[in-house]
Design an enzyme around this catalytic site. Sequence first.
Site, mmCIF file in Angstrom:
data_model
loop_
_atom_site.group_PDB
_atom_site.id
_atom_site.type_symbol
_atom_site.label_atom_id
_atom_site.label_comp_id
_atom_site.label_asym_id
_atom_site.label_seq_id
_atom_site.Cartn_x
_atom_site.Cartn_y
_atom_site.Cartn_z
ATOM 1 N N GLY A 24 0.825 -1.212 0.000
ATOM 2 C CA GLY A 24 0.000 0.000 0.000
ATOM 3 C C GLY A 24 0.856 1.257 0.000
ATOM 4 N N GLY A 26 -0.448 4.334 -0.002
ATOM 5 C CA GLY A 26 -1.309 5.459 0.388
ATOM 6 C C GLY A 26 -0.617 6.261 1.478
ATOM 7 N N PHE A 27 -1.411 6.915 2.323
ATOM 8 C CA PHE A 27 -0.828 7.781 3.352
ATOM 9 C C PHE A 27 0.094 7.006 4.295
ATOM 10 C CE2 PHE A 27 -4.427 10.451 2.121
ATOM 11 C CZ PHE A 27 -3.801 11.680 2.066
ATOM 12 N N GLY A 28 -0.375 5.847 4.787
ATOM 13 C CA GLY A 28 0.405 5.103 5.768
ATOM 14 C C GLY A 28 1.654 4.476 5.162
ATOM 15 N N VAL A 92 -1.503 -7.676 -3.831
ATOM 16 C CA VAL A 92 -1.292 -8.719 -2.826
ATOM 17 C C VAL A 92 -2.631 -9.393 -2.555
ATOM 18 C CG1 VAL A 92 -0.820 -9.038 -0.356
ATOM 19 C CG2 VAL A 92 0.764 -7.729 -1.783
ATOM 20 N N GLU A 188 -19.143 17.681 1.431
ATOM 21 C CA GLU A 188 -18.271 18.391 0.495
ATOM 22 C C GLU A 188 -18.772 18.246 -0.946
ATOM 23 O OE1 GLU A 188 -14.241 18.355 3.214
ATOM 24 O OE2 GLU A 188 -14.373 16.859 1.654
ATOM 25 N N ASP A 317 -6.253 2.819 7.782
ATOM 26 C CA ASP A 317 -7.681 2.458 7.760
ATOM 27 C C ASP A 317 -7.947 0.980 8.011
ATOM 28 O OD1 ASP A 317 -8.193 5.054 7.149
ATOM 29 O OD2 ASP A 317 -9.114 4.692 5.189
ATOM 30 N N ALA A 332 -6.459 10.427 7.480
ATOM 31 C CA ALA A 332 -5.107 10.435 6.930
ATOM 32 C C ALA A 332 -4.039 10.598 8.018
ATOM 33 C CB ALA A 332 -5.004 11.567 5.908
ATOM 34 N N GLN A 333 -4.299 11.447 9.005
ATOM 35 C CA GLN A 333 -3.288 11.692 10.042
ATOM 36 C C GLN A 333 -2.940 10.425 10.817
ATOM 37 O OE1 GLN A 333 -1.065 13.815 11.060
ATOM 38 N NE2 GLN A 333 -1.549 15.112 9.338
HETATM 39 C C1 FAD Z 1 -13.342 10.728 -0.564
HETATM 40 C C2 FAD Z 1 -12.482 10.683 0.677
HETATM 41 C C3 FAD Z 1 -12.233 11.850 1.373
HETATM 42 C C4 FAD Z 1 -11.434 11.831 2.514
HETATM 43 N N1 FAD Z 1 -11.196 13.001 3.169
HETATM 44 C C5 FAD Z 1 -10.385 13.002 4.240
HETATM 45 C C6 FAD Z 1 -10.067 14.216 4.889
HETATM 46 O O1 FAD Z 1 -10.528 15.305 4.498
HETATM 47 N N2 FAD Z 1 -9.215 14.171 5.958
HETATM 48 C C7 FAD Z 1 -8.688 12.985 6.404
HETATM 49 O O2 FAD Z 1 -7.899 12.987 7.348
HETATM 50 N N3 FAD Z 1 -8.983 11.819 5.812
HETATM 51 C C8 FAD Z 1 -9.813 11.794 4.740
HETATM 52 N N4 FAD Z 1 -10.117 10.615 4.136
HETATM 53 C C9 FAD Z 1 -9.614 9.362 4.707
HETATM 54 C C10 FAD Z 1 -8.157 9.130 4.348
HETATM 55 O O3 FAD Z 1 -7.967 9.319 2.966
HETATM 56 C C11 FAD Z 1 -7.767 7.727 4.770
HETATM 57 O O4 FAD Z 1 -7.945 7.636 6.164
HETATM 58 C C12 FAD Z 1 -6.327 7.419 4.420
HETATM 59 O O5 FAD Z 1 -6.153 7.431 3.027
HETATM 60 C C13 FAD Z 1 -5.918 6.061 4.979
HETATM 61 O O6 FAD Z 1 -4.602 5.814 4.604
HETATM 62 P P1 FAD Z 1 -4.115 4.308 4.365
HETATM 63 O O7 FAD Z 1 -2.656 4.377 4.130
HETATM 64 O O8 FAD Z 1 -4.633 3.445 5.451
HETATM 65 O O9 FAD Z 1 -4.891 3.849 3.059
HETATM 66 P P2 FAD Z 1 -4.938 4.513 1.616
HETATM 67 O O10 FAD Z 1 -4.416 5.887 1.625
HETATM 68 O O11 FAD Z 1 -6.325 4.285 1.128
HETATM 69 O O12 FAD Z 1 -3.927 3.627 0.771
HETATM 70 C C14 FAD Z 1 -4.144 2.254 0.552
HETATM 71 C C15 FAD Z 1 -3.268 1.854 -0.616
HETATM 72 O O13 FAD Z 1 -3.211 0.432 -0.652
HETATM 73 C C16 FAD Z 1 -3.339 0.000 -1.986
HETATM 74 N N5 FAD Z 1 -3.879 -1.358 -1.931
HETATM 75 C C17 FAD Z 1 -5.069 -1.730 -1.403
HETATM 76 N N6 FAD Z 1 -5.211 -3.067 -1.483
HETATM 77 C C18 FAD Z 1 -4.094 -3.546 -2.078
HETATM 78 C C19 FAD Z 1 -3.657 -4.852 -2.446
HETATM 79 N N7 FAD Z 1 -4.390 -5.921 -2.211
HETATM 80 N N8 FAD Z 1 -2.455 -4.985 -3.057
HETATM 81 C C20 FAD Z 1 -1.687 -3.883 -3.323
HETATM 82 N N9 FAD Z 1 -2.068 -2.622 -3.004
HETATM 83 C C21 FAD Z 1 -3.240 -2.467 -2.370
HETATM 84 C C22 FAD Z 1 -4.256 1.009 -2.638
HETATM 85 O O14 FAD Z 1 -4.087 1.038 -4.043
HETATM 86 C C23 FAD Z 1 -3.815 2.302 -1.960
HETATM 87 O O15 FAD Z 1 -2.803 2.956 -2.683
HETATM 88 C C24 FAD Z 1 -10.900 10.607 2.971
HETATM 89 C C25 FAD Z 1 -11.158 9.427 2.273
HETATM 90 C C26 FAD Z 1 -11.935 9.463 1.136
HETATM 91 C C27 FAD Z 1 -12.199 8.183 0.372
#
Ligand code: FAD
Length: 439
Positions: A24, A26-28, A92, A188, A317, A332-333
């Site tokens: 992943g 994403g943010f984390g 994965v 929003e 998440d 995100a934080q």
């Molecule tokens: C529309 C929307 C608006 C939001 N607004 C806010 C906001 O204003 N403020 C805030 O704090 N938070 C907001 N959030 C929440 C925030 O974006 C999430 O809490 C944050 O992205 C979580 O980070 P993460 O690293 O857990 O997952 P993510 O950032 O979702 O990253 C997960 C990553 O894992 C990858 N992945 C998933 N499954 C697999 C797999 N099986 N194999 C390989 N890769 C995989 C995905 O492609 C992705 O890149 C919002 C979310 C959404 C959907």
Amino acid sequence: MNEIAEDQQAQALYKELPRVVIVGGGFGGLAAARALCKAPVRVLLIDKSNHHLFQPLLYQVATAILAPAEIAIPIRQLVGHQSNMTVALAEVSGVDAASRQVLVNYLDRRDAPLDYDYLILATGASHNYFGHDEFAQFAPGLKNLNDATSIRDRVLRAFEIAEIEDDPKAHQDLLTFVLVGAGPTGVELAGAIAELRRFTLASDFRRVQPASARIILVQSGPRILPTFHEELARAAHKRLEEVGVEIQTDSPVTGVDARGAIVNGKRIASRTVIWTAGVTPSPAGKWLGVPTDKSGRVIVRPDCSVPGHPEVFVIGDTAAFNHLGQPLPGVAQVALQQGKYVASVINARLTNDFVPPPFHYFDKGQLAVVGRNFAVLQIAGFRLAGFFAWIVWAMVHLMFLAARENRIRVITQWIWSYLTRQRGSRLILSAGGTSPLFD
Ligand SMILES: Cc1cc2nc3c(=O)[nH]c(=O)nc-3n(C[C@H](O)[C@H](O)[C@H](O)COP(=O)(O)OP(=O)(O)OC[C@H]3O[C@@H](n4cnc5c(N)ncnc54)[C@H](O)[C@@H]3O)c2cc1C
């Protein structure tokens, strides 16, 4: 020793380094990868998409304010220069924690087990239709760029079809937009669609009046923005009504189909229903076969590791982290701070350094925006609604975009949209058109 021999020796030493697999970007995952840049490890970052996405601004892509490339950036571009980092575009599908392997599906559909010494699962969440997955085909959710451009297509196309439609009843259905779920994303989106119809599209059509479009925001609970203080929720509610959004609270949605949504037992006829009601975590808990909370998030230990597997971490998440007696929210934080934290734990374990104390979340507050000039903000006991909160919202979002080039592109678009009320990305990309028509 000559240069070639030195090089070979360096490569051999590099191959001896422990392997950290991050799933992943994403943010984390990205925060963890960046924080491991100087650690004595080889890092492999796997993501099924090639870009890091700034989800908080997805609603702006869905409403044509920004283009997809303005809120996303190739993961390779962000961390490719890190010398201990390899990036793989792959999905994965499982973890064998006993053998310390992840099961990876590469682009050529090859399934291969991959060894790790440390594993960080940061696979985020997806839509939650609360047991009604059949709604998905009629009510798209907003989680990635495909979702955002598909919602943008639906919204813009509804106006286009209405323009050539003679039946006034069909007009009404076409220009009724139902948003299910009044958390920050629903609020929003509602604010942004309200402005799109009132300003951007106002003078572009001949046979329909975009300003007459209805935007209905539906919430099963008693108020909008349930995670915000009641006073801020009231302020946002009032603002939404001022810009013409109809709000229905205490209104569970029990059905969605091609003709609209069933709300409080009554049908709202609409061709565009958008689902912003909830998320469900990735199946990391199933992969690992470990206890999860009710929603499926992996219950992690105070250092974000998985019980029985101190070398496996779950963050963001997908993790259920108990913080001072409360589960941390999916924001995100949390993901960012946990990503940096687990990198420090791994680093400390490898360098026999002081192992950090349990993860502590620093709450930087919450923000939600309601169209231009208005946002709500709460940080600890401090609350603010209106223009200054909107300025803070804009600055915070710019600051947290992962790449400088995105920041420059986003601020340019925002200034342009603010001054002209135009939207730079009013494109319908999906196939199919409307027939030419002349009055
Ligand atoms: C529309 C929307 C608006 C939001 N607004 C806010 C906001 O204003 N403020 C805030 O704090 N938070 C907001 N959030 C929440 C925030 O974006 C999430 O809490 C944050 O992205 C979580 O980070 P993460 O690293 O857990 O997952 P993510 O950032 O979702 O990253 C997960 C990553 O894992 C990858 N992945 C998933 N499954 C697999 C797999 N099986 N194999 C390989 N890769 C995989 C995905 O492609 C992705 O890149 C919002 C979310 C959404 C959907």
